[in-house]
Design a protein around this motif. Structure first.
Motif, PDB file in Angstrom:
ATOM      1  N   TRP A 159      10.029   3.255   8.180  1.00 49.30           N
ATOM      2  CA  TRP A 159       9.404   4.537   8.535  1.00 49.30           C
ATOM      3  C   TRP A 159       8.768   5.196   7.308  1.00 49.30           C
ATOM      4  CZ3 TRP A 159      11.646   9.768   7.726  1.00 49.30           C
ATOM      5  CH2 TRP A 159      10.818  10.782   8.248  1.00 49.30           C
ATOM      6  N   LEU A 160       9.516   5.220   6.202  1.00 46.06           N
ATOM      7  CA  LEU A 160       8.990   5.893   5.012  1.00 46.06           C
ATOM      8  C   LEU A 160       7.725   5.222   4.496  1.00 46.06           C
ATOM      9  CD1 LEU A 160      12.064   6.719   2.737  1.00 46.06           C
ATOM     10  CD2 LEU A 160      10.612   8.322   3.973  1.00 46.06           C
ATOM     11  N   HIS A 161       7.755   3.904   4.370  1.00 47.28           N
ATOM     12  CA  HIS A 161       6.694   3.211   3.634  1.00 47.28           C
ATOM     13  C   HIS A 161       5.564   2.690   4.501  1.00 47.28           C
ATOM     14  CE1 HIS A 161      10.251   2.896   0.793  1.00 47.28           C
ATOM     15  NE2 HIS A 161       9.378   3.671   0.177  1.00 47.28           N
ATOM     16  N   TYR A 162       5.820   2.527   5.797  1.00 54.39           N
ATOM     17  CA  TYR A 162       4.748   2.029   6.671  1.00 54.39           C
ATOM     18  C   TYR A 162       4.661   2.793   7.991  1.00 54.39           C
ATOM     19  CZ  TYR A 162       4.197  -1.686   3.313  1.00 54.39           C
ATOM     20  OH  TYR A 162       3.961  -2.374   2.153  1.00 54.39           O
ATOM     21  N   GLY A 163       5.368   3.903   8.092  1.00 59.02           N
ATOM     22  CA  GLY A 163       5.361   4.665   9.342  1.00 59.02           C
ATOM     23  C   GLY A 163       5.007   6.129   9.140  1.00 59.02           C
ATOM     24  N   GLY A 189       0.755  -1.233   0.000  1.00 56.63           N
ATOM     25  CA  GLY A 189       0.000   0.000   0.000  1.00 56.63           C
ATOM     26  C   GLY A 189       0.784   1.280   0.000  1.00 56.63           C
ATOM     27  N   ALA A 190       1.795   1.372   0.851  1.00 58.23           N
ATOM     28  CA  ALA A 190       2.444   2.665   1.000  1.00 58.23           C
ATOM     29  C   ALA A 190       3.269   3.047  -0.203  1.00 58.23           C
ATOM     30  CB  ALA A 190       3.317   2.662   2.244  1.00 58.23           C
ATOM     31  N   SER A 191       3.385   2.150  -1.168  1.00 58.42           N
ATOM     32  CA  SER A 191       4.163   2.517  -2.335  1.00 58.42           C
ATOM     33  C   SER A 191       3.305   3.235  -3.376  1.00 58.42           C
ATOM     34  CB  SER A 191       4.799   1.280  -2.969  1.00 58.42           C
ATOM     35  OG  SER A 191       3.800   0.456  -3.516  1.00 58.42           O
ATOM     36  N   MET A 204      11.302  10.219  15.344  1.00 62.46           N
ATOM     37  CA  MET A 204      11.784   9.835  16.676  1.00 62.46           C
ATOM     38  C   MET A 204      10.839   8.848  17.358  1.00 62.46           C
ATOM     39  SD  MET A 204      14.624  11.175  16.609  1.00 62.46           S
ATOM     40  CE  MET A 204      15.326  10.904  18.228  1.00 62.46           C
ATOM     41  N   LYS A 205       9.549   9.025  17.115  1.00 59.15           N
ATOM     42  CA  LYS A 205       8.584   8.063  17.671  1.00 59.15           C
ATOM     43  C   LYS A 205       8.802   6.686  17.037  1.00 59.15           C
ATOM     44  CE  LYS A 205       3.661   7.241  18.268  1.00 59.15           C
ATOM     45  NZ  LYS A 205       2.391   7.388  17.587  1.00 59.15           N
ATOM     46  N   PHE A 206       9.004   6.695  15.717  1.00 58.25           N
ATOM     47  CA  PHE A 206       9.254   5.430  15.020  1.00 58.25           C
ATOM     48  C   PHE A 206      10.540   4.800  15.546  1.00 58.25           C
ATOM     49  CE2 PHE A 206      10.677   2.605  11.687  1.00 58.25           C
ATOM     50  CZ  PHE A 206       9.507   1.993  11.283  1.00 58.25           C
ATOM     51  N   LYS A 207      11.562   5.621  15.728  1.00 58.94           N
ATOM     52  CA  LYS A 207      12.854   5.105  16.198  1.00 58.94           C
ATOM     53  C   LYS A 207      12.698   4.434  17.570  1.00 58.94           C
ATOM     54  CE  LYS A 207      17.485   6.413  17.570  1.00 58.94           C
ATOM     55  NZ  LYS A 207      18.229   7.477  18.222  1.00 58.94           N
ATOM     56  N   GLY A 208      11.962   5.110  18.450  1.00 59.87           N
ATOM     57  CA  GLY A 208      11.767   4.538  19.787  1.00 59.87           C
ATOM     58  C   GLY A 208      11.142   3.155  19.718  1.00 59.87           C
ATOM     59  N   SER A 209      10.187   3.016  18.833  1.00 61.25           N
ATOM     60  CA  SER A 209       9.490   1.744  18.692  1.00 61.25           C
ATOM     61  C   SER A 209      10.382   0.681  18.055  1.00 61.25           C
ATOM     62  CB  SER A 209       8.239   1.983  17.827  1.00 61.25           C
ATOM     63  OG  SER A 209       7.741   0.770  17.345  1.00 61.25           O
ATOM     64  N   VAL A 210      11.046   1.039  16.961  1.00 55.49           N
ATOM     65  CA  VAL A 210      11.814   0.034  16.228  1.00 55.49           C
ATOM     66  C   VAL A 210      13.064  -0.372  17.004  1.00 55.49           C
ATOM     67  CG1 VAL A 210      13.316   1.486  14.760  1.00 55.49           C
ATOM     68  CG2 VAL A 210      12.354  -0.620  13.844  1.00 55.49           C
ATOM     69  N   VAL A 211      13.655   0.569  17.719  1.00 53.12           N
ATOM     70  CA  VAL A 211      14.847   0.249  18.515  1.00 53.12           C
ATOM     71  C   VAL A 211      14.483  -0.755  19.608  1.00 53.12           C
ATOM     72  CG1 VAL A 211      16.403   1.206  20.270  1.00 53.12           C
ATOM     73  CG2 VAL A 211      16.210   2.315  18.037  1.00 53.12           C
ATOM     74  N   ASN A 212      13.315  -0.594  20.152  1.00 53.71           N
ATOM     75  CA  ASN A 212      12.857  -1.513  21.205  1.00 53.71           C
ATOM     76  C   ASN A 212      12.823  -2.949  20.698  1.00 53.71           C
ATOM     77  OD1 ASN A 212      11.742  -1.952  23.861  1.00 53.71           O
ATOM     78  ND2 ASN A 212       9.808  -2.407  22.820  1.00 53.71           N
ATOM     79  N   TYR A 213      12.257  -3.133  19.518  1.00 56.93           N
ATOM     80  CA  TYR A 213      12.187  -4.499  18.988  1.00 56.93           C
ATOM     81  C   TYR A 213      13.527  -4.968  18.425  1.00 56.93           C
ATOM     82  CZ  TYR A 213      11.103  -8.646  16.437  1.00 56.93           C
ATOM     83  OH  TYR A 213      11.147  -9.931  15.977  1.00 56.93           O
ATOM     84  N   HIS A 214      14.245  -4.040  17.759  1.00 57.94           N
ATOM     85  CA  HIS A 214      15.529  -4.445  17.179  1.00 57.94           C
ATOM     86  C   HIS A 214      16.569  -4.801  18.244  1.00 57.94           C
ATOM     87  CE1 HIS A 214      15.073  -3.039  12.728  1.00 57.94           C
ATOM     88  NE2 HIS A 214      14.391  -4.121  13.036  1.00 57.94           N
TER      89      HIS A 214
END
Ligand code: CA
Length: 378
Positions: free
Chosen positions: A145-149, A33-35, A355-365
């Motif tokens: 982040w770009l395509h789904y965030g 979708g995001a594309s 930054m919100k995306f980073k906080g989330s993805v860093v948590n899982y990564h």
């Protein structure tokens, strides 16, 4: 409507109609979708009409990695459109200088550009957030982040005032910190250093007492060799070997704290893009998506061989920035990005989103990518 009826009557517009409806209603298409292009409705396809477009870049023509991406887009778009959309690629300086790509596409001198958004910080400081944030997102994360965030929608909003549509245009992965002629053992060693380092990384260097310079890639070797600059970053082994930077500097530092996943951009003249038939818009959109991933694949495949050549054949001295230097750079980087975020409401929204995306993805990564990479070296 006359045209629509005519095309439908010919029975050639069904695919185009489906794509057009998809774009206009949801700004996205299917599972990928995001594309979606986010473009307005394309005109109905006249399969006999051909388009001859120009694509200007900030790189020397056919430069490995960065310069391969626009050539690949041209090739696959020609194949997918059965020759209806032909894109001629121009290297830096052939039509416009490397750092005038944005203006050239905005004004319609060229229909497409391939460059890096951080070169346009003088026009919109927030543009820098779409290339790289020091100690920010990796290639994998910035694509998410770009395509789904929500990142791509914000990028389009930022460029809309300039009559441009941006799309992800490739990613280098984590870059190298750069080429130096002296060892860097503390931040003191970077004071007074005149270094080519664009974007937010350059602002960090400025804040710790260095002198950042923005130069196009094609000018780096001469600038470093003649002493116009003391140091430079460029990309990573595959690209840096191609420019021969090892002939002008002794030490090759890592990691690329300033560009942990540098995103390139394809930019389209909005008016020209929106006037294309919907199927050609879709071909460009999905073509960019393919080229975006392809660039990362190329760097992943080529960087280590180039690094071995640099170290074993050219005696390059590989060095890691000391942890204390990296910790201090990270602290200053945070201050710099926060300061820029306050320059306008849209810049703040972009910063908050990333930054919100980073906080989330860093948590899982932390328990996936990072934990695995650590596990692999136990
Ligand atoms: Ca770089």
């Amino acid at each position: 409507m006359k045209r629509r009826k005519f095309v439908a009557a010919l029975g050639v517009g069904a695919g185009a109609l489906a794509v057009s409806a998809c774009n206009s209603k949801t700004d996205s298409c299917g599972p990928d979708g995001a594309s979606g292009t986010g473009a307005q409705n394309g005109v109905m396809a006249d399969k006999k009409q051909t388009y001859n477009w120009k694509l200007v870049t900030s790189w020397p023509k056919n430069l490995p990695g960065l310069g391969e991406a626009p050539e690949r887009l041209s090739r696959i778009v020609k194949e997918m459109s059965d020759g209806r959309l032909n894109i001629k690629v121009y290297g830096a300086g052939e039509i416009v200088p490397a750092l005038e790509v944005f203006d050239a596409v905005s004004s319609g001198v060229s229909e497409i550009g391939h460059s890096g958004a951080y070169y346009w910080k003088g026009k919109a400081p927030a543009a820098q957030f779409f290339t790289a944030i020091p100690f920010g997102l990796t290639a994998q994360e910035i694509n998410g982040w770009l395509h789904y965030g929500g990142g791509l929608e914000l990028w389009r909003e930022l460029y809309d005032d300039f009559g441009l549509i941006p799309m992800a245009g490739g990613n280098t992965g984590v870059q190298m910190a750069g080429w130096f002629n002296k060892e860097i053992n503390s931040l003191e060693d970077m004071k007074g250093l005149k270094m080519r380092i664009p974007g937010l990384g350059g602002e960090v260097l400025r804040k710790i007492g260095g002198v950042p310079v923005t130069l196009p890639g094609g000018e780096l070797f001469t600038a470093l060799q003649t002493g116009t600059i003391d140091a430079t970053e460029w990309v990573g082994p595959y690209n840096d070997l191609a420019f021969g930077l090892y002939k002008a500097a002794k030490y090759y530092y890592y990691p690329g704290w300033h560009e942990p996943g540098a995103m390139l951009e394809f930019i389209f003249n909005k008016e020209k893009f929106n006037a294309l038939p919907a199927d050609l818009q879709a071909i460009l959109t999905h073509g960019c998506r393919a080229v975006n991933q392809d660039m990362l694949d190329v760097y992943t495949a080529k960087n280590n061989d180039a690094l071995v050549t640099l170290v074993e054949e050219h005696n390059v001295q590989l060095r890691k920035f000391p942890d204390e230097v990296l910790k201090e750079l990270r602290k200053v980087s945070h201050e710099v990005a926060l300061g820029i975020s306050e320059t306008s409401p849209l810049t703040k929204r972009i910063y908050d989103s990333v930054m919100k995306f980073k906080g989330s993805v860093v948590n899982y990564h932390a328990i996936s990518e990072q934990a695995y990479l650590n596990a692999r070296t136990l």
